[in-house]
Design a protein around this motif. Structure first.
Motif, short mmCIF file in Angstrom:
data_model
loop_
_atom_site.label_atom_id
_atom_site.label_comp_id
_atom_site.label_asym_id
_atom_site.label_seq_id
_atom_site.Cartn_x
_atom_site.Cartn_y
_atom_site.Cartn_z
N ILE A 72 0.82 -1.21 0.00
CA ILE A 72 0.00 0.00 0.00
C ILE A 72 0.85 1.26 0.00
O ILE A 72 0.54 2.25 -0.67
N LEU A 73 1.97 1.22 0.71
CA LEU A 73 2.73 2.44 0.95
C LEU A 73 3.89 2.69 0.00
O LEU A 73 4.14 3.84 -0.36
N VAL A 74 4.62 1.65 -0.43
CA VAL A 74 5.81 1.92 -1.23
C VAL A 74 5.96 1.14 -2.53
O VAL A 74 6.80 1.48 -3.35
N GLN A 75 5.17 0.08 -2.74
CA GLN A 75 5.38 -0.74 -3.93
C GLN A 75 4.48 -0.31 -5.07
O GLN A 75 3.26 -0.34 -4.95
N GLY A 76 5.08 0.11 -6.17
CA GLY A 76 4.30 0.45 -7.35
C GLY A 76 3.97 1.92 -7.45
O GLY A 76 4.06 2.70 -6.48
N GLU A 77 3.54 2.31 -8.63
CA GLU A 77 3.27 3.72 -8.91
C GLU A 77 2.09 4.26 -8.10
O GLU A 77 2.01 5.47 -7.84
N ASN A 78 1.16 3.40 -7.70
CA ASN A 78 0.00 3.88 -6.96
C ASN A 78 0.20 3.85 -5.45
O ASN A 78 -0.71 4.14 -4.69
N ALA A 79 1.39 3.49 -4.99
CA ALA A 79 1.67 3.46 -3.56
C ALA A 79 1.57 4.86 -2.97
O ALA A 79 1.93 5.85 -3.59
N LEU A 80 1.07 4.94 -1.75
CA LEU A 80 0.75 6.25 -1.16
C LEU A 80 1.98 7.13 -0.96
O LEU A 80 1.93 8.34 -1.20
N LEU A 81 3.09 6.54 -0.53
CA LEU A 81 4.30 7.35 -0.35
C LEU A 81 4.89 7.78 -1.68
O LEU A 81 5.45 8.87 -1.81
N VAL A 82 4.78 6.94 -2.69
CA VAL A 82 5.22 7.31 -4.03
C VAL A 82 4.38 8.46 -4.55
O VAL A 82 4.90 9.44 -5.11
N GLN A 83 3.07 8.35 -4.39
CA GLN A 83 2.18 9.43 -4.84
C GLN A 83 2.49 10.75 -4.14
O GLN A 83 2.53 11.80 -4.77
N LYS A 84 2.71 10.68 -2.84
CA LYS A 84 2.94 11.90 -2.07
C LYS A 84 4.31 12.52 -2.39
O LYS A 84 4.42 13.71 -2.69
N LEU A 85 5.38 11.72 -2.30
CA LEU A 85 6.74 12.26 -2.37
C LEU A 85 7.21 12.50 -3.80
O LEU A 85 7.99 13.44 -4.04
N GLU A 86 6.72 11.69 -4.73
CA GLU A 86 7.13 11.86 -6.13
C GLU A 86 6.14 12.72 -6.91
O GLU A 86 6.53 13.72 -7.52
N LYS A 87 4.88 12.33 -6.89
CA LYS A 87 3.90 12.94 -7.77
C LYS A 87 3.39 14.28 -7.24
O LYS A 87 3.33 15.27 -7.98
N GLU A 88 3.01 14.29 -5.96
CA GLU A 88 2.40 15.50 -5.40
C GLU A 88 3.45 16.54 -5.02
O GLU A 88 3.38 17.70 -5.45
N LYS A 89 4.43 16.15 -4.22
CA LYS A 89 5.42 17.10 -3.72
C LYS A 89 6.59 17.30 -4.68
O LYS A 89 7.22 18.37 -4.66
N GLY A 90 6.90 16.30 -5.49
CA GLY A 90 8.03 16.42 -6.41
C GLY A 90 9.37 16.46 -5.71
O GLY A 90 10.34 17.01 -6.26
N TYR A 91 9.47 15.89 -4.54
CA TYR A 91 10.72 15.91 -3.79
C TYR A 91 11.78 15.00 -4.39
O TYR A 91 12.98 15.22 -4.24
N THR A 92 11.35 13.94 -5.05
CA THR A 92 12.28 12.93 -5.53
C THR A 92 11.70 12.27 -6.78
O THR A 92 10.50 12.36 -7.05
N SER A 93 12.58 11.60 -7.52
CA SER A 93 12.12 10.83 -8.68
C SER A 93 11.95 9.36 -8.36
O SER A 93 11.45 8.60 -9.18
N SER A 94 12.34 8.96 -7.14
CA SER A 94 12.26 7.54 -6.81
C SER A 94 12.20 7.32 -5.31
O SER A 94 13.06 7.79 -4.57
N VAL A 95 11.17 6.61 -4.88
CA VAL A 95 11.07 6.13 -3.50
C VAL A 95 11.28 4.62 -3.52
O VAL A 95 10.55 3.91 -4.21
#
Length: 465
Positions: free
Chosen positions: A304-327
């Motif tokens: 739920i949190l880190v595996q795959g493009e729909n993971a919540l931390l990926v969505q937050k840190l990569e897609k929404e905030k743009g802090y990183t290109s990879s979690v």
């Protein structure tokens, strides 16, 4: 350190028998299809655990030998010794000289490798099926007797020290976070020492250390042998008995206490890195005990949190905030959530621009954790199980069956039950939203986590980088 890839390419869905519940009523057949791995398990009189898993999809066979000794319980004042010994196993045996084992495999059209992990050291070969007997003979030859000489030891001490320098000491983010985090997050020496090895400890190893280590841990009653692929069962059993059956067992020492106390306060650390030019942060939470209901709940939370493009931390840190290109993240950075046997962390990490602060990252993470603390739904669990199954099938079917051999040996060593490979899905399906929410409360609390941040000194020395 040689590391077998955690996620392996999928060879063929035909590797497994699929049970579709054809005789059940329609309402009972939903989501019942799953892989069934053939497993035949027995033990030799000397204690060697043998697992056979037949598959005639391709004319190849995997031979894997796992010894129940990893760097978690290596000797004190000999950090890195388990890994050093992995190298020694390629230096010759009673009937094969230095490097001849490697040449034997390669000249017969095969590939091989070995690795040292938390709780085992493993060796494997993938060869054409008609070379199975040759490989069984070779593995038995080095289990029976290793070429322990000062020349070989001195040579491999130099090799391992150079490996440490190249892979850790002279690399930006060297050892981050897979080597670093256990040392910060854990309190028990067995879980918290430098697994790769301090250079002084590697130099201190002597021939007596090597001989005692081999005699104690590289014995049939401390090992599992799996054969996966295209083979004749009766002939293979006869060969295993012929080559391994008379190797003497050893007297195994009592296992040390490797337990970890419940963490009651958040830990934060900073690691200066003179070669890094961007900051990086890793966050680790102690895992529930292996094989408990909460353990499987954490496996789904990982999805739920880190595996795959729909993971919540990926969505937050990569897609929404743009802090990183990879979690990146998961359970057990040196394998998967099934092939370890002691305290472990669920962890994720990211590298980000200098304009982003650690506080920004932690705030975003806390927002995600707060969101799931409000409650995980059955729909979220169903989606997590789909992703889990995909990852599991990739691992099981990967690399000519090596992923399957890995789990079979791990479950034999740790649980005396390699057939657990066929019940993994069932355990995940038992997980309920109520159990997941209980697991979140206990294991994703801030006081159960360790935060390690890399301070990039290279940016100060070379502003143009």
């Amino acid at each position: 350190m040689k590391v077998i890839l955690k996620t392996l390419c999928l060879c063929s869905l035909a590797l497994f028998v699929i049970s579709c519940g054809q005789d059940k009523k329609p309402e009972e057949t939903q989501e019942t299809s799953q892989f069934k791995v053939p497993v035949e398990y027995y033990k030799l009189d000397n204690g060697l655990k043998v697992i056979l898993s037949k598959d005639e999809t391709a004319p190849t066979t995997v031979i894997a030998v796992y010894y129940n000794i990893g760097f978690r319980i290596e000797p004190r004042d000999r950090t890195g010794f388990a890994h050093l010994f992995e190298h020694m196993m390629f230096q010759g045996s009673q009937n094969l000289g230095k490097m001849e084992f490697i040449q034997l495999v390669q000249k017969n059209g095969g590939i091989l490798n070995g690795s040292t992990r938390f709780d085992f050291t493993n060796y494997f070969e993938v060869v054409p099926s008609h070379k199975l007997e040759t490989m069984l003979w070779a593995e038995a030859d080095r289990m029976r007797g290793l070429a322990i000489t000062q020349e070989n030891l001195t040579n491999q001490q130099g090799v391992v020290k150079n490996e440490v320098k190249v892979n850790v000491l002279n690399q930006p983010y060297g050892g981050f976070p897979w080597l670093d985090m256990p040392q910060y997050a854990n309190t028990n020496w067995y879980n918290a020492h430098n697994f790769y090895g301090d250079l002084e400890d590697l130099d201190a190893a002597n021939l007596e250390d090597v001989a005692n280590f081999f005699k104690t841990y590289y014995a049939p009653n401390n090992a599992a042998l799996s054969v996966v692929g295209d083979f004749d069962t009766a002939a293979t059993k006869a060969m295993i008995q012929k080559y391994f059956g008379d190797i003497p067992a050893s007297e195994l020492p009592e296992k040390p206490d490797i337990s970890e106390p419940r963490q009651e306060e958040e830990k934060r650390f900073v690691k200066d890195d003179k070669l890094a030019n961007k900051p990086a942060t890793a966050i680790a939470y102690h895992m529930p005990e292996r094989n408990t209901p909460e353990y499987y709940a954490m496996g789904l939370l990982d999805q739920i949190l880190v595996q795959g493009e729909n993971a919540l931390l990926v969505q937050k840190l990569e897609k929404e905030k743009g802090y990183t290109s990879s979690v990146s993240g998961g359970i057990n950075y040196l394998g998967n959530m099934f092939n370890y046997n002691g305290p472990m962390q669920w962890m994720f990490n990211l590298t980000y621009d200098n304009e982003t602060s650690e506080a920004d990252v932690i705030t975003a993470v806390d927002e995600v954790i707060s969101k799931i603390e409000a409650g995980v739904t059955q729909e979220m669990l169903d989606n997590a199980i789909v992703k889990m199954r995909s990852q599991l099938y990739d691992d099981l079917g990967g690399f000519f069956g090596l992923g399957r051999a890995d789990l079979l040996c791990s479950f034999a060593l740790f649980d005396d039950n390699p057939d657990r490979i066929n019940t993994i899905e069932d355990e995940f399906r038992k997980v309920t939203p109520e159990l997941v929410n209980k697991t979140i409360k206990e294991y994703l609390r801030p006081t159960n986590r360790t935060i390690l941040t890399v301070n990039p000194l290279a940016k100060q020395e070379n502003p143009q980088s």
